[in-house]
Design an enzyme around this catalytic site. Structure first.
Site, PDB file in Angstrom:
ATOM      1  N   TYR A 138      -8.107  29.126 -23.013  1.00 42.03           N
ATOM      2  CA  TYR A 138      -8.529  30.477 -22.833  1.00 42.03           C
ATOM      3  C   TYR A 138      -9.906  31.086 -23.383  1.00 42.03           C
ATOM      4  O   TYR A 138     -10.339  32.080 -22.920  1.00 42.03           O
ATOM      5  CB  TYR A 138      -7.376  31.400 -23.570  1.00 42.03           C
ATOM      6  CG  TYR A 138      -5.986  31.492 -22.925  1.00 42.03           C
ATOM      7  CD1 TYR A 138      -5.932  31.846 -21.423  1.00 42.03           C
ATOM      8  CD2 TYR A 138      -4.845  31.146 -23.163  1.00 42.03           C
ATOM      9  CE1 TYR A 138      -5.051  32.193 -20.742  1.00 42.03           C
ATOM     10  CE2 TYR A 138      -3.542  31.170 -22.611  1.00 42.03           C
ATOM     11  CZ  TYR A 138      -3.799  31.550 -21.284  1.00 42.03           C
ATOM     12  OH  TYR A 138      -2.711  31.803 -20.439  1.00 42.03           O
ATOM     13  N   GLU A 224      17.833  16.634 -28.322  1.00 43.62           N
ATOM     14  CA  GLU A 224      17.118  16.648 -27.184  1.00 43.62           C
ATOM     15  C   GLU A 224      16.798  17.991 -26.691  1.00 43.62           C
ATOM     16  O   GLU A 224      15.691  18.464 -26.632  1.00 43.62           O
ATOM     17  CB  GLU A 224      17.517  15.682 -26.083  1.00 43.62           C
ATOM     18  CG  GLU A 224      16.712  15.771 -24.668  1.00 43.62           C
ATOM     19  CD  GLU A 224      17.427  15.325 -23.362  1.00 43.62           C
ATOM     20  OE1 GLU A 224      18.205  14.679 -23.463  1.00 43.62           O
ATOM     21  OE2 GLU A 224      16.765  15.674 -22.364  1.00 43.62           O
ATOM     22  N   ASP A 277      20.723  13.553 -23.533  1.00 40.34           N
ATOM     23  CA  ASP A 277      21.728  13.179 -22.394  1.00 40.34           C
ATOM     24  C   ASP A 277      21.697  11.652 -22.009  1.00 40.34           C
ATOM     25  O   ASP A 277      20.789  10.998 -22.227  1.00 40.34           O
ATOM     26  CB  ASP A 277      21.022  13.984 -21.217  1.00 40.34           C
ATOM     27  CG  ASP A 277      21.146  15.518 -21.564  1.00 40.34           C
ATOM     28  OD1 ASP A 277      22.005  15.965 -22.068  1.00 40.34           O
ATOM     29  OD2 ASP A 277      20.329  16.211 -20.857  1.00 40.34           O
TER      30      ASP A 277
END
Lengths: 396, 568
Positions: A138, A224, A277
């Site tokens: 920025y 996760e 997963d």
């Protein structure tokens, strides 16, 4: 400690304790910790001197009427990494390089941006202040174009100077969360307790600065996804399995979350488990915690926990638990490609059980999210699946 | 245009058409020879303020072959039906006054009375007509001598050893900038000395039924070519802006279609600046130019527009030389049959009288081909501007960053070493020198190749019109060559990554190791199918030089496709 939640009986952790003992034995067999390679924590004066040397080289080459250029290691190349079971993916000492030329139309902007960020680092180090990668972006977002460009250049500089990002006085914004049996004192003296409540604690942005870490945890569970993490908090999992620690990197982990996991392992040598997963993306995330990522292989020894184990969700669990077909998702072409690429990675050869699980996924051509367990019962994950896995050693 | 100019120009046109037909010039061959025009004027003994002018048109060698006196005089007088002066022809057979210069094979003389002012204007017209001819017939030399009351002025027209761009049908455009604009002194460094025309695709022209009036053996086609003049170097330190448009119209045999005289030709179609070119598309605004003064040393356009940017604020660039967009429109036969002399002449007459009507009838295809040509040339210009801005911005960031470290450092040894390296006494001087040396080195790497004083050869891009197989095999467009080169360069680059060097910083010395330079070596220059550079044959030097221009184009493409952002 004002209140210590009641966890399971001591016998519950027998298998876990044996696992921890075997990990410690392996560490002892291996002797000392692996020798540190790649980056080392550099003093401010060393960083300043390195940057000055680079500037001096540029000026000297210009004085010789030669166009200056940076030579940077190819971080994102498998050819430049080696696998070591005790460390994970590591950068080889003689790796291939890229040349960032000032006289090439393709790279002149990158050359300039590297110099720009070097000068910003110089100022940060000199003034002993810190900035995040986002802060740097920025300062001139139009010039940098996007955050990824800044992130890559910072990693390139870290790799080029052989110092960790922290020594460059650049912090990464933490997105990870931590909860459970852990207390520590932050660099500024703030005392933090991660004792389980309704909410978790953000992973500190200065992991290297935290001190006086105290825990009785029997294990560390890496989750996760944030949604699963929150569900486990809601189910009071930390207290039911007390003493333990839970961490989530909310998907692909940031540097601080990885540093924290590594720090907890280095300090306490408690078993580290991953709950991801049952899909290639989840396996990839687990590999990052365990073996590290390609692009940060130059800093692997600060970031990887090779002792981490795959707790779930295993592809074999899908059949074993008879998860309804409606809760399963067919593998996409991208999934299959990702799976193939993971199977080709060097560390898979020393993980025959992982390979077997991944081959099973490839054969069945289906994947499952952790939430698929909710099809069995809403609290199956926290009440049945994880406790059983932990009690009976259902990790690989 | 007055009588003398009209007669000279028409005779010259007739001669050149005959010359081409007589010589049976094959496609690709260029007309070669020398003509002499002399006008000798003396004050008339009979009329005050009138000059008696004797004009002679002669050739150095016999260029007219079987030109039959009787037929020639008949035809030329029918062309010049309003021309009352008597034409006298001297052929090799009928004249034995061969002088030492050998100017006798062809000699035509006529006498006429003109006012001095009219004669002066005529001479300017002739001058511009000759200039337009030699721009496309660069092997033709013409000497124009004007002697007024004993004061002789001689000017030679011809381009020797100048770069040209070969078109089909034995026409070549001379690409030296000086023919098209007057270059400001300050422009010389930042701009290339030659133009780099882009050829459009040929389109068939439709002849309106009411103006056809004759049976054409084949169709007429129009081929546009466009260029910016002066042509900016890729990393020019100046921003470029287009300030004017010059349109040049040529008919068959590379002869000017009009004589800078609006009465001669209906050009109303060009008065509407938007008729063929949608300037808004290019963020430009064009208005017809009224400045068609003959008193210029460079080529006078047939149509001229003044252009302003509709977007950018040009005030800061007022000191800089604006660019002229040159647009050549070549009309020629598209026929597999040899074209007869009178047919060429007939088409010239037709085009001279009805160009507007013909172009309007073919509005859509003409507009398409002009647009696609301008797209290419203006895109290059736009790319060059963006590339320049990118380079400047990057250099500025680099210099400021170095200065930030320099000024912030407390290590005197470091500062001293830097000052010594650039021989600077203080920080301010160091910054100035740093910026200059950085600019010089980086720009030099790209600029020094741009000395394009050589011949080049291009053909139009592939079109729906069938082109000869021979042409297709023997030539390549620069864009294609650049593409081939880029592909080859990428292949070479992919081989050059394995360096294994373990240094954080390095400098690129002037002499590069193999395969690490961003510039193609001579051996990397793309070749045509037969292995020769796709440039004019028998000119190895020009091959190298032109390939360097292609390299500039390729570099330009690099600027717009930053890819991963790394150099090799």
């Amino acid at each position: 400690m004002a209140f210590a939640p009641m966890g399971p009986e001591a016998s519950f952790f027998e298998v876990l304790d044996r696992h921890r003992a075997s990990l410690l034995a392996a560490l002892n067999r291996g002797g000392q910790e692996p020798p540190e390679q790649g980056t080392h924590v550099a003093s401010s004066s060393e960083v300043l001197a390195s940057i000055e040397n680079i500037i001096q080289d540029i000026v000297t080459s210009l004085a010789r009427k030669e166009a200056p250029a940076f030579i940077i290691d190819n971080r994102s190349s498998w050819e430049n990494t080696k696998f070591e079971d005790s460390v994970g993916l590591q950068m080889v000492s003689h790796c291939t390089t890229r040349k960032i030329r000032s006289d090439s139309p393709k790279s002149v902007k990158k050359f300039a941006l590297i110099l720009k960020i070097l000068s910003m680092i110089y100022k940060l180090v000199q003034s002993n202040t810190y900035a995040t990668k986002r802060d740097i972006y920025y300062t001139d977002s139009q010039l940098f174009g996007n955050q990824t460009i800044v992130d890559n250049i910072i990693d390139d500089i870290s790799c080029m100077l052989k110092v960790p990002r922290r020594s460059l006085h650049i912090l990464s914004t933490s997105k990870g969360l931590i909860a459970g049996n852990l207390r520590y004192v932050e660099e500024d003296g703030t005392r933090v307790s991660c004792a389980c409540g309704a909410s978790a604690i953000a992973v500190p942005s200065n992991v290297q600065g935290i001190r006086n870490l105290i825990t009785d945890a029997k294990f560390l569970l890496i989750v996760e996804k944030d949604a699963t993490f929150q569900r486990l908090l809601d189910d009071n999992f930390c207290n039911h399995m007390s003493p333990c620690i839970m961490v989530t990197g909310k998907g692909t982990p940031d540097l601080n979350t990885r540093l924290l996991v590594k720090k907890l392992w280095d300090l306490f040598h408690i078993p580290v488990f991953t709950l991801v997963d049952a899909d290639p993306h989840g396996i990839e995330i687990m590999c990052i915690y365990k073996y590290g990522s390609l692009s940060m292989s130059f800093e692997a020894h600060n970031l990887t926990v090779p002792a981490a184990r795959w707790l779930g969700l295993l592809p074999s669990d899908i059949k074993r638990l008879n998860i309804p077909k409606e809760s399963l998702i067919p593998l996409t072409k991208q999934d299959q490609m990702k799976l193939d690429s993971i199977l080709k990675r060097p560390y898979v050869t020393c993980q025959p059980f992982w390979r077997k699980e991944m081959e099973m996924m490839a054969d069945t051509k289906v994947k499952a999210e952790i939430q698929a367990l909710a099809s069995l019962s809403s609290d199956y994950l926290s009440r049945v699946y994880l406790p059983n896995k932990l009690k009976f050693g259902g990790w690989i | 245009m007055e009588r003398t100019a009209l007669a000279v120009c028409e005779i010259l046109k007739y001669l050149i058409i005959h010359w081409r037909c007589e010589a049976e010039i094959s496609k690709g061959a260029l007309l070669e020879g020398q003509l002499v025009i002399s006008i000798e004027a003396l004050n008339s003994k009979h009329q005050p303020d009138v000059l008696h002018c004797v004009t002679t048109i002669a050739s150095v060698r016999n260029i007219c072959g079987s030109l039959v006196l009787k037929n020639f005089l008949k035809e030329i007088q029918s062309i010049l039906h309003r021309f009352s002066a008597k034409l006298t022809w001297t052929s090799e057979k009928s004249s034995y006054s061969r002088d030492i210069s050998g100017i006798t094979p062809f000699k035509l003389t006529f006498e006429i009375n003109e006012k001095p002012r009219t004669l002066m204007k005529d001479c300017l017209f002739i001058k511009h007509f000759l200039h337009k001819i030699i721009i496309v017939h660069h092997k033709v030399r013409v000497t124009l001598s004007v002697k007024v009351n004993g004061f002789l002025s001689t000017e030679s027209f011809g381009v020797e050893n100048e770069p040209t761009l070969n078109l089909s049908n034995g026409i070549a455009i001379v690409v030296n900038c000086r023919h098209y604009v007057r270059l400001k002194f300050s422009t010389a460094e930042s701009h290339c000395s030659r133009i780099h025309p882009v050829l459009g695709h040929p389109v068939r022209l439709l002849i309106p039924e009411d103006v056809a009036g004759m049976d054409l053996l084949g169709d007429l086609i129009m081929i546009p070519a466009a260029a910016l003049c002066p042509s900016p170097k890729i990393f020019s330190s100046q921003l470029n802006r287009i300030s004017s448009v010059s349109i040049f119209l040529y008919g068959p045999s590379g002869l000017p279609l009009m004589l800078s005289n609006e009465d001669q030709l209906s050009t109303s179609v060009f008065k509407d600046t938007f008729y063929f070119i949608d300037w808004k598309k290019y963020h430009l605004c064009a208005v017809p130019s009224v400045d068609l003064s003959l008193d210029k040393d460079w080529l006078l356009p047939d149509v001229s527009y003044q252009v302003e940017s509709s977007e950018r604020n040009q005030s800061q660039n007022m000191d800089l030389q604006g660019q002229t967009l040159l647009l050549f429109l070549f009309v020629d036969f598209y026929s597999g049959f040899p074209v007869q002399q009178m047919e060429i002449w007939g088409v010239h007459t037709l085009l001279t009288a009805h160009l507007s009507a013909i172009l309007m009838e073919s509005h859509s295809v003409v507009q398409d081909t002009i647009h696609s040509t301008l797209d290419k040339i203006l895109e290059q210009n736009d790319q060059a501007t963006k590339a320049h801005q990118k380079l400047q911005a990057s250099l500025s960031v680099a210099v400021n960053s170095i200065m930030n470290v320099m000024t912030g450092s407390t290590r005197s040894g470091f500062r001293k070493t830097c000052f010594q390296a650039l021989q600077a006494a203080d920080t301010q001087e160091f910054e100035t020198k740093l910026h200059k040396v950085f600019c010089d080195i980086i720009q030099h790497r790209f600029l020094h190749h741009c000395s394009c004083d050589v011949k080049q050869q291009l053909i139009p891009e592939k079109t729906d019109l069938a082109q000869s197989t021979e042409d297709a095999h023997e030539h390549s467009s620069p864009a294609l060559l650049a593409e081939i080169w880029q592909a080859e360069h990428k292949r070479l680059k992919s081989c050059s990554f394995r360096q294994g060097e373990k240094r954080a910083f390095t400098a690129s010395p002037g002499t590069e190791p193999p395969n690490t330079s961003p510039f193609p070596r001579v051996e990397e220059i793309p070749t045509t199918q037969d292995g020769a550079p796709a440039l004019e044959r028998g000119s190895p030097v020009s091959g190298q030089e032109d390939a360097l221009w292609l390299q500039e184009v390729a570099n330009l493409a690099d600027w717009l496709n930053p890819g991963s952002g790394e150099g090799s």
